[in-house]
Design a protein around this motif. Sequence first.
Motif, PDB file in Angstrom:
ATOM      1  N   UNK A   1       0.808  -1.222   0.000  1.00  0.00           N
ATOM      2  CA  UNK A   1       0.000   0.000   0.000  1.00  0.00           C
ATOM      3  C   UNK A   1       0.840   1.270   0.000  1.00  0.00           C
ATOM      4  N   UNK A   2       1.964   1.300   0.724  1.00  0.00           N
ATOM      5  CA  UNK A   2       2.802   2.502   0.719  1.00  0.00           C
ATOM      6  C   UNK A   2       3.479   2.690  -0.633  1.00  0.00           C
ATOM      7  N   UNK A   3       3.903   1.596  -1.243  1.00  0.00           N
ATOM      8  CA  UNK A   3       4.468   1.662  -2.597  1.00  0.00           C
ATOM      9  C   UNK A   3       3.417   2.229  -3.553  1.00  0.00           C
ATOM     10  N   UNK A   4       2.188   1.723  -3.432  1.00  0.00           N
ATOM     11  CA  UNK A   4       1.109   2.145  -4.330  1.00  0.00           C
ATOM     12  C   UNK A   4       0.837   3.644  -4.198  1.00  0.00           C
ATOM     13  N   UNK A   5       0.730   4.138  -2.974  1.00  0.00           N
ATOM     14  CA  UNK A   5       0.423   5.550  -2.786  1.00  0.00           C
ATOM     15  C   UNK A   5       1.566   6.437  -3.258  1.00  0.00           C
ATOM     16  N   UNK A   6       2.787   5.988  -3.063  1.00  0.00           N
ATOM     17  CA  UNK A   6       3.933   6.764  -3.526  1.00  0.00           C
ATOM     18  C   UNK A   6       3.951   6.848  -5.053  1.00  0.00           C
ATOM     19  N   UNK A   7       3.677   5.731  -5.721  1.00  0.00           N
ATOM     20  CA  UNK A   7       3.599   5.737  -7.185  1.00  0.00           C
ATOM     21  C   UNK A   7       2.428   6.582  -7.664  1.00  0.00           C
ATOM     22  N   UNK A   8       1.322   6.508  -6.957  1.00  0.00           N
ATOM     23  CA  UNK A   8       0.140   7.301  -7.326  1.00  0.00           C
ATOM     24  C   UNK A   8       0.436   8.800  -7.237  1.00  0.00           C
ATOM     25  N   UNK A   9       1.149   9.199  -6.206  1.00  0.00           N
ATOM     26  CA  UNK A   9       1.491  10.619  -6.049  1.00  0.00           C
ATOM     27  C   UNK A   9       2.474  11.086  -7.119  1.00  0.00           C
ATOM     28  N   UNK A  10       3.404  10.188  -7.500  1.00  0.00           N
ATOM     29  CA  UNK A  10       4.422  10.556  -8.483  1.00  0.00           C
ATOM     30  C   UNK A  10       3.897  10.506  -9.910  1.00  0.00           C
ATOM     31  N   UNK A  11       2.971   9.568 -10.180  1.00  0.00           N
ATOM     32  CA  UNK A  11       2.396   9.412 -11.521  1.00  0.00           C
ATOM     33  C   UNK A  11       0.876   9.408 -11.401  1.00  0.00           C
ATOM     34  N   UNK A  12       0.262  10.569 -11.194  1.00  0.00           N
ATOM     35  CA  UNK A  12      -1.163  10.631 -10.853  1.00  0.00           C
ATOM     36  C   UNK A  12      -2.103  10.166 -11.957  1.00  0.00           C
ATOM     37  N   UNK A  13      -1.614  10.058 -13.194  1.00  0.00           N
ATOM     38  CA  UNK A  13      -2.475   9.606 -14.294  1.00  0.00           C
ATOM     39  C   UNK A  13      -2.504   8.083 -14.421  1.00  0.00           C
ATOM     40  N   UNK A  14      -1.700   7.380 -13.622  1.00  0.00           N
ATOM     41  CA  UNK A  14      -1.579   5.929 -13.744  1.00  0.00           C
ATOM     42  C   UNK A  14      -2.716   5.205 -13.029  1.00  0.00           C
ATOM     43  N   UNK A  15      -2.926   3.935 -13.419  1.00  0.00           N
ATOM     44  CA  UNK A  15      -3.877   3.037 -12.773  1.00  0.00           C
ATOM     45  C   UNK A  15      -3.088   1.965 -12.032  1.00  0.00           C
ATOM     46  N   UNK A  16      -3.508   1.669 -10.807  1.00  0.00           N
ATOM     47  CA  UNK A  16      -2.809   0.663 -10.012  1.00  0.00           C
ATOM     48  C   UNK A  16      -3.775  -0.434  -9.591  1.00  0.00           C
ATOM     49  N   UNK A  17      -3.374  -1.689  -9.784  1.00  0.00           N
ATOM     50  CA  UNK A  17      -4.128  -2.853  -9.341  1.00  0.00           C
ATOM     51  C   UNK A  17      -3.248  -3.674  -8.393  1.00  0.00           C
ATOM     52  N   UNK A  18      -3.754  -3.952  -7.197  1.00  0.00           N
ATOM     53  CA  UNK A  18      -3.024  -4.773  -6.222  1.00  0.00           C
ATOM     54  C   UNK A  18      -3.757  -6.091  -6.027  1.00  0.00           C
ATOM     55  N   UNK A  19      -3.070  -7.190  -6.264  1.00  0.00           N
ATOM     56  CA  UNK A  19      -3.667  -8.519  -6.187  1.00  0.00           C
ATOM     57  C   UNK A  19      -3.667  -9.065  -4.766  1.00  0.00           C
ATOM     58  N   UNK A  20      -4.591  -9.989  -4.514  1.00  0.00           N
ATOM     59  CA  UNK A  20      -4.551 -10.864  -3.337  1.00  0.00           C
ATOM     60  C   UNK A  20      -4.393 -12.287  -3.849  1.00  0.00           C
ATOM     61  N   UNK A  21      -3.277 -12.912  -3.541  1.00  0.00           N
ATOM     62  CA  UNK A  21      -2.974 -14.238  -4.079  1.00  0.00           C
ATOM     63  C   UNK A  21      -3.839 -15.317  -3.426  1.00  0.00           C
ATOM     64  N   UNK A  22      -4.168 -16.372  -4.162  1.00  0.00           N
ATOM     65  CA  UNK A  22      -4.983 -17.464  -3.607  1.00  0.00           C
ATOM     66  C   UNK A  22      -4.416 -18.004  -2.295  1.00  0.00           C
TER      67      UNK A  22
END
Length: 431
Positions: free
Chosen positions: A128-149
């Motif tokens: 989640x911290x990686x995701x928010x940091x990337x979101x702030x740096x590249x605000x036009x991007x889409x992020x999907x985080x998986x939950x593995x089986x």
Amino acid sequence: MHVFRSFVRPQFCLAVIGLCLIAACDKGPARFEASGHAITTPQPGTPFSQYITDSETKIRTALHDLRYSPEPHPFDDYSIDDAVSMRAPFAIEPDMQACRQNGKTIENGDGVGFLLVHGLSDSPYLMSDIAMSLHNALPCATLHALLLPGHGTVPGDLRDVDASAWQATVKYGLESFDDNIRHIIPVGYSMGAALVVRAAENHRNDAELSAMVLLSPGFGAYSDLAWLTPYVRYVKPWVDKRRDHDVAKYESLAMNAAAEFQLLTVPFGENTLPPITQPVFMAVSSDDRTIRADLAAHFFCGKVQSDDRYMIWYQGEEKASQDRPQPICDDIDVVTSANPDLRTVNHAHTALTMRPQNPHYGLTGDYRRCDHYREPADYKTCEEDNKDTIYGETNLLESATPGTLRRGTFNPDFDGMMGKMVVFIHKALEP
């Protein structure tokens, strides 16, 4: 050689007999059995929003039945809503206001999709911290985080999962973006990094696969006995049973899950994977005691053929460097691990993806990783808030005063790592 084998076989048989006797008594709370609501691989074409909703329902049902009903406060003050939110897969859509203000360009993430893949026994919260940091740096991007089986519900759901299901879920994740996404960058942590690399075997010629980010890459288990897990799992169900007090992940680990991780990573140890031609960013700790840092270094130096490659090597104490793997090629940025201001001595495997300010895992967070202590008094001292506490990897356990070592759960260089990662991504996305 035949003399060695004649000695090993009787010893191995005796060990198996002993494990069978142990397994016969290996009972425990309901969380150590299958929940009946395990996370599975979504069907191809399932909208990512539906995948999130379905996963949330399974997590809530499993936690209600097996954790919150029998236990008043399984995760201290965290409610079941908190637990579901932290464990479920998530998506972050473009920030259209910031995107318009900064410019709808590829440098700001326009047309870019990040796929985040967590590690063994973890959950998307670890990303989640990686995701928010990337979101702030590249605000036009889409992020999907998986939950593995097998993850996100109860540890017992890892007793009947296999690596092919994990791989199929990563494949689903890579295909989960809409047609507006022209560049996909998977970000894998620990086992997630191995899954990303294995997925790239079938996508290496796809123009959309623009780069890979591999953090604490789990290309092989640190334990010398990991090769036994595919055999031992049939007679000993658990590597370790813990309190499972962490709201964000499992603390207990099923032997089956360890075995599937071992089978997944065999090609890395045998050096049989084809070269990687995409740009690769890696970060690894020389002191890692969960995965083999030497395999990460050899993979980076020997298999990554792109001119656009970058590795951060978090180096432990120089006086003990002869006991640690070393960086072995160019393009490796050696960063000193110790940070006295944050009481961090070196980088633990469990630390790289979390910022020091994280409310759960950070310096003043509510979770303290102390399960390396077996003595109750040392465990209790470790969990208490005291000025003598240090943060680091478990290789420091014998040299630290009993009770004073917390296994690191945050990266003191998080902002520095993310800054370098964003520079790498911008370069990888250049036309």
